[in-house]
Each structure stands twice: as C-alpha cells, then as structure tokens.
Enzyme design. Structure first.
Site, PDB file in Angstrom:
ATOM      1  N   GLU A   1       0.834  -1.196   0.000  1.00 27.41           N
ATOM      2  CA  GLU A   1       0.000   0.000   0.000  1.00 27.41           C
ATOM      3  C   GLU A   1       0.869   1.247   0.000  1.00 27.41           C
ATOM      4  O   GLU A   1       1.994   1.255   0.518  1.00 27.41           O
ATOM      5  CB  GLU A   1      -0.931   0.031   1.209  1.00 27.41           C
ATOM      6  CG  GLU A   1      -0.243   0.131   2.553  1.00 27.41           C
ATOM      7  CD  GLU A   1      -1.232   0.222   3.716  1.00 27.41           C
ATOM      8  OE1 GLU A   1      -2.210   0.997   3.612  1.00 27.41           O
ATOM      9  OE2 GLU A   1      -1.015  -0.480   4.726  1.00 27.41           O
TER      10      GLU A   1
ATOM     11  N   GLN B   1      -9.029  -1.420   4.316  1.00 31.19           N
ATOM     12  CA  GLN B   1      -8.968  -0.973   5.710  1.00 31.19           C
ATOM     13  C   GLN B   1      -9.575   0.421   5.797  1.00 31.19           C
ATOM     14  O   GLN B   1      -9.375   1.253   4.909  1.00 31.19           O
ATOM     15  CB  GLN B   1      -7.519  -0.929   6.201  1.00 31.19           C
ATOM     16  CG  GLN B   1      -6.871  -2.303   6.254  1.00 31.19           C
ATOM     17  CD  GLN B   1      -5.386  -2.231   6.600  1.00 31.19           C
ATOM     18  OE1 GLN B   1      -4.666  -1.381   6.094  1.00 31.19           O
ATOM     19  NE2 GLN B   1      -4.931  -3.132   7.449  1.00 31.19           N
TER      20      GLN B   1
ATOM     21  N   GLU C   1      -8.503  -0.274  10.746  1.00 28.17           N
ATOM     22  CA  GLU C   1      -7.158   0.211  11.073  1.00 28.17           C
ATOM     23  C   GLU C   1      -7.261   1.658  11.544  1.00 28.17           C
ATOM     24  O   GLU C   1      -6.911   2.594  10.834  1.00 28.17           O
ATOM     25  CB  GLU C   1      -6.209   0.092   9.884  1.00 28.17           C
ATOM     26  CG  GLU C   1      -4.765   0.268  10.320  1.00 28.17           C
ATOM     27  CD  GLU C   1      -3.771   0.083   9.188  1.00 28.17           C
ATOM     28  OE1 GLU C   1      -2.641  -0.332   9.480  1.00 28.17           O
ATOM     29  OE2 GLU C   1      -4.121   0.356   8.039  1.00 28.17           O
TER      30      GLU C   1
ATOM     31  N   ASP D   1      -6.712   1.736   1.733  1.00 27.93           N
ATOM     32  CA  ASP D   1      -6.745   2.197   3.123  1.00 27.93           C
ATOM     33  C   ASP D   1      -7.245   3.639   3.130  1.00 27.93           C
ATOM     34  O   ASP D   1      -6.563   4.549   2.651  1.00 27.93           O
ATOM     35  CB  ASP D   1      -5.341   2.096   3.715  1.00 27.93           C
ATOM     36  CG  ASP D   1      -5.271   2.502   5.177  1.00 27.93           C
ATOM     37  OD1 ASP D   1      -5.841   3.546   5.537  1.00 27.93           O
ATOM     38  OD2 ASP D   1      -4.605   1.800   5.963  1.00 27.93           O
TER      39      ASP D   1
END
Length: 278
Positions: free
Chosen positions: A141, A203, A239, A176
C-alpha cells in the site's frame, strides 16, 4: 451485510494479548488483523484463533518497527528483507493468514526514489515466488507523507504501478481510507472503480486523526456502502485508533448487525488505551 475485523495493533489494547481474542469474538467479529502477531508462538496463536472462531486476515512482514517500518525498497538490504519475508511467511502460513503486507520503507539519504522502486519490485517478485502455495497473499500500500515522510510509494497510483509491473497473481493492493484521504486529491470512491481489479484488502480509518467512523471528516459509511455495492464480501479491516476506549469506538457497528459493545467492568469507559512500543 458488511463484515469487519479489528486490528490488535489498534484495538483491545486495554487487555492482555491473549484476552483480546475472546473480546473480539464477544463483539461479534469472526476475523481479525494484527500487524505484529510474532510476539506469540505460531501454535499458540493458532489455538487462540481456533478456540474463538476467528480467521486471521492480515499482518505486516516482521521488521524492526522502531528502526525501518519497511525494508523491501531499500537498496543494499535485499538479504535482510528476504530473510524477514521468509520468517513472516513461515509463521503466517502456519496460522492460515490471508495476507502479509510488505512495506517499501523510506527512501534512504543519497538514494533516488526511482532506484528504490526498482529494488521494491525485484524484492516483491522474489517474495511472491516464496509465497506460492502458502495461502498467504502479498499486499502493498501507499502510505501518506504525513505519517511516513519519504516513503518509497505514497499514492495509490504509484503502488498500483508496482503491482502491474511485478504482475504476480498473489500480489494485491491495499485500499486504506486513512492513507488515501491524507495523500490523494478528490473523492475516494472513484479510486475503488479505478483500481478495483488490483485491490485485495480494504482498511478503514478516518482523517485527520485516524479514528473510527463518525469521528473525522470522511463519510466512511458511504465508502462501506460503495464496497457493498461493488460486491465486496470479505471483512473490512478496522485500522484506526479508537477515539476513546475500544468498545465505545465500535458502537457504530450496530447498524451492520453487530452486538452492542460494552466495556468490561474493569475497563474505564471513554479512556483511550495506550499502544505498545511497536
């Protein structure tokens, strides 16, 4: 209905490690993440997962987090990176983990970003070879400059280009929301469409404080709805750092059918937990 997975690097820090598994199950979860599960023996972790009916989705390749936070894009440290990858794959395959995130690291002084990206690609190619047959996908990522200044790949576009260049079926992109919101321009949901075929893990965390849905400027419920509309069925990783205690930070999940989260009597509600040194 959307499913979620807490991350033991962020959640249930009020409890000793071995008690977090039962707490997660009591909160309605059937899967977890944990950046650094290596403080437990693999067999012990496997028993805790099995006893509590939990799948293990995602971990980070074992590195010295106080020093590097990522190795795979650092020139001259290929042997160190590959040894860490072997350790991580051996451990995670024993507990049936779904993926291992491989961090690129910060561009070293005197090195060019372009060279570091080439090193990252070569290491990923090698690691993907080692991961074949283990059941563990490799995940990468982009991470925002605000949190990790000088990271080798920071935007989702830069990271996607690495995935395409390496071109391995077991190399996936992480979507994310915290890192995206802190690094990208414009809305986040179009990025789902643009990079959907490459995304292997999702996430969520709000910005700018990296807290739960409802605490921050991003409408994470809209993004969850977009994921559901596109057919995402895997658990979404949580997260984020709870704005208060873990249980209070999870009450928003009631709208997705999870039980009401109430802190145990020995936990002071509203008090944020402290993360360990890693």
């Amino acid at each position: 209905m959307a499913r979620f997975a807490p991350n033991f690097y962020h959640h249930y820090l009020e409890l000793p490690v071995r008690e977090r598994f039962a707490a997660a199950r009591a909160s309605g979860f059937d899967a977890i993440e944990w950046h650094f599960p290596y403080e437990l023996a693999a067999d012990a972790l496997g028993v805790l997962l099995d006893d509590n009916g939990l799948a293990f989705l995602y971990a980070v390749m074992p590195v010295d987090w106080t020093r590097d936070k990522g190795l795979a894009g650092l020139p001259g440290r290929e042997d160190e990176c590959r040894a860490a990858a072997e350790r991580g794959l051996a451990f995670l395959s024993r507990v049936g983990a779904g993926s291992m995130q491989v961090g690129a690291g910060v561009v070293p002084e005197g090195a060019s970003r372009e060279h570091c990206v080439e090193v990252f690609q070569r290491n990923l190619d090698w690691i993907c070879d080692q991961a074949r047959g283990t059941g563990v996908d490799i995940a990468i990522e982009g991470v925002c400059n605000a949190r990790f200044p000088g990271w080798v790949v920071q935007t989702i576009g830069e990271t996607a280009e690495v995935v395409r260049t390496v071109n391995r079926p077991n190399l996936k992109l992480v979507y994310d929301t915290y890192h995206l919101r802190m690094e990208e321009k414009g809305p986040l949901t179009p990025l789902l469409d643009l990079y959907w075929p490459l995304i292997g893990h999702v996430q969520i965390g709000n910005a700018p404080g990296r807290h739960e849905p409802g605490v921050g400027e991003v409408d994470l419920f809209h993004i969850i709805d977009a994921l559901e509309a596109k057919g995402w069925t895997r658990p979404i990783g949580l997260e984020f750092d709870p704005a208060s205690d873990t249980w209070s930070s999870l009450r928003w999940m009631e709208r997705y059918g999870y039980p009401a989260c109430t802190a145990p009597a020995n936990i002071k509600a509203g008090m944020p937990a402290r993360r360990s040194s890693v």
